[in-house]
Design a protein around this motif. Structure first.
Motif, mmCIF file in Angstrom:
data_model
loop_
_atom_site.group_PDB
_atom_site.id
_atom_site.type_symbol
_atom_site.label_atom_id
_atom_site.label_comp_id
_atom_site.label_asym_id
_atom_site.label_seq_id
_atom_site.Cartn_x
_atom_site.Cartn_y
_atom_site.Cartn_z
ATOM 1 N N LEU A 187 0.824 -1.203 0.000
ATOM 2 C CA LEU A 187 0.000 0.000 0.000
ATOM 3 C C LEU A 187 0.860 1.255 0.000
ATOM 4 O O LEU A 187 0.568 2.217 -0.736
ATOM 5 C CB LEU A 187 -0.949 0.007 1.201
ATOM 6 N N ALA A 188 1.936 1.264 0.782
ATOM 7 C CA ALA A 188 2.809 2.436 0.824
ATOM 8 C C ALA A 188 3.430 2.705 -0.542
ATOM 9 O O ALA A 188 3.520 3.858 -0.987
ATOM 10 C CB ALA A 188 3.901 2.243 1.877
ATOM 11 N N ALA A 189 3.867 1.660 -1.216
ATOM 12 C CA ALA A 189 4.447 1.827 -2.552
ATOM 13 C C ALA A 189 3.404 2.333 -3.543
ATOM 14 O O ALA A 189 3.703 3.151 -4.421
ATOM 15 C CB ALA A 189 5.047 0.506 -3.030
ATOM 16 N N SER A 190 2.174 1.851 -3.389
ATOM 17 C CA SER A 190 1.091 2.304 -4.265
ATOM 18 C C SER A 190 0.772 3.767 -4.017
ATOM 19 O O SER A 190 0.546 4.540 -4.967
ATOM 20 C CB SER A 190 -0.150 1.442 -4.049
ATOM 21 N N LEU A 191 0.750 4.182 -2.761
ATOM 22 C CA LEU A 191 0.511 5.584 -2.434
ATOM 23 C C LEU A 191 1.628 6.473 -2.964
ATOM 24 O O LEU A 191 1.370 7.576 -3.481
ATOM 25 C CB LEU A 191 0.381 5.750 -0.917
ATOM 26 N N SER A 192 2.863 6.012 -2.852
ATOM 27 C CA SER A 192 3.984 6.794 -3.357
ATOM 28 C C SER A 192 3.867 6.989 -4.871
ATOM 29 O O SER A 192 4.052 8.114 -5.384
ATOM 30 C CB SER A 192 5.304 6.078 -3.023
ATOM 31 N N LEU A 193 3.543 5.919 -5.588
ATOM 32 C CA LEU A 193 3.346 6.037 -7.025
ATOM 33 C C LEU A 193 2.153 6.940 -7.340
ATOM 34 O O LEU A 193 2.206 7.764 -8.267
ATOM 35 C CB LEU A 193 3.134 4.652 -7.640
ATOM 36 N N GLY A 194 1.089 6.814 -6.552
ATOM 37 C CA GLY A 194 -0.088 7.657 -6.757
ATOM 38 C C GLY A 194 0.236 9.131 -6.621
ATOM 39 O O GLY A 194 -0.220 9.960 -7.429
ATOM 40 N N GLU A 195 1.019 9.488 -5.623
ATOM 41 C CA GLU A 195 1.397 10.892 -5.441
ATOM 42 C C GLU A 195 2.259 11.379 -6.603
ATOM 43 O O GLU A 195 2.136 12.529 -7.053
ATOM 44 C CB GLU A 195 2.138 11.078 -4.115
ATOM 45 N N GLU A 196 3.126 10.514 -7.101
ATOM 46 C CA GLU A 196 3.959 10.873 -8.257
ATOM 47 C C GLU A 196 3.099 11.139 -9.491
ATOM 48 O O GLU A 196 3.323 12.110 -10.227
ATOM 49 C CB GLU A 196 4.938 9.730 -8.523
#
Length: 257
Positions: A187-196
């Motif tokens: 989830l954290a990796a997905s959120l990081s990509l989402g913010e990018e």
């Protein structure tokens, strides 16, 4: 909206969670309708720059269709069922914002298809993905369409006719998972990509996604038409009903594809 779908705003990302963990987040009609509403709300909210979809619990993104629903279908209800999928898939395909699938376990059958409709997929070593519908007597129609778009005819034939599930390593090797991270970091990796992605120019993002939809539209509509035809044939015979009853009886109450 019921609690079958949960939503949360995390920065610029709208996190949408499939929430039937007791049946590995298997779909039924209300859950499909609620998901479409949640996606529509995210699409219309200017504060949302990216959408992340995941599953409740630690075992599954989604186990596919809840067979306790489809085992009761007749040909008319089966045709309506295809219409329900059409509305959900149309909603996903017409999103102007990037959609990231945070895969936290099993993604089977129609949940596998929904995962492939996302723009990115992030998973972990324990993820399994595939199209096991044949094992419960369901003829695949939208599944082969989206798989053909992604992985070609040979692999689509393999997965559709065998019903086997692929490990995360195979999914990554053929491009169906973009990134594998430790389970606790999905989830954290997905959120990081989402913010990018959320800070990318929004009109360009919308037009790019619109073009992807345009070039796949004709085969999508063909898949839906064949779905109506094939499900009516199958449910007139009654094979899906018989196979689902048998499948459920051997799965000790596990009720999904």
């Amino acid at each position: 909206m019921t609690n079958f779908i949960l939503t949360e705003q995390r920065g610029s990302c709208r996190v949408i969670t499939l929430n039937r963990p007791q049946v590995l987040n298997a779909w039924h009609a209300q859950m499909r309708a609620d998901l479409a509403l949640a996606l529509e709300a995210a699409e219309q909210d200017a504060s949302v720059g990216a959408i992340i979809m995941t599953g409740a619990g630690e075992r599954a993104f989604g186990a596919g269709q809840d067979l306790n629903e489809t085992k009761t279908f007749d040909p008319d209800r089966a045709e309506l069922w295809i219409g329900e999928w059409e509305r959900l898939y149309d909603r996903i395909r017409s999103l102007s914002k990037p959609l990231i699938m945070a895969l936290n376990g099993l993604a089977a059958g129609s949940a596998f298809q929904v995962a492939l409709l996302g723009d990115f997929r992030i998973g972990h070593d324990g993820v399994k993905m595939g199209q096991p519908e044949i094992n419960s007597g369901i003829a695949s129609t939208t599944g082969p369409w989206i798989m053909m778009e992604m992985i070609g005819l040979a692999r689509t034939t393999d997965l559709t006719l065998s019903g086997r599930m692929m490990p995360a390593s195979e999914c990554a090797a053929i491009g169906l998972i973009n990134r594998i991270v430790p389970k606790e970091e999905v989830l954290a990796a997905s959120l990081s990509l989402g913010e990018e992605l959320a800070v990318k120019p929004r009109l360009a993002m919308k037009l790019n996604k619109q073009r992807f939809r345009e070039v796949t539209e004709a085969r999508f509509r063909d898949a839906l038409a064949s779905g109506v035809r094939n499900q009516r044939i199958a449910y007139t015979d009654g094979e899906p009903n018989r196979m689902m009853e048998r499948f459920l009886s051997t799965r000790s109450g596990k009720s999904s594809v």
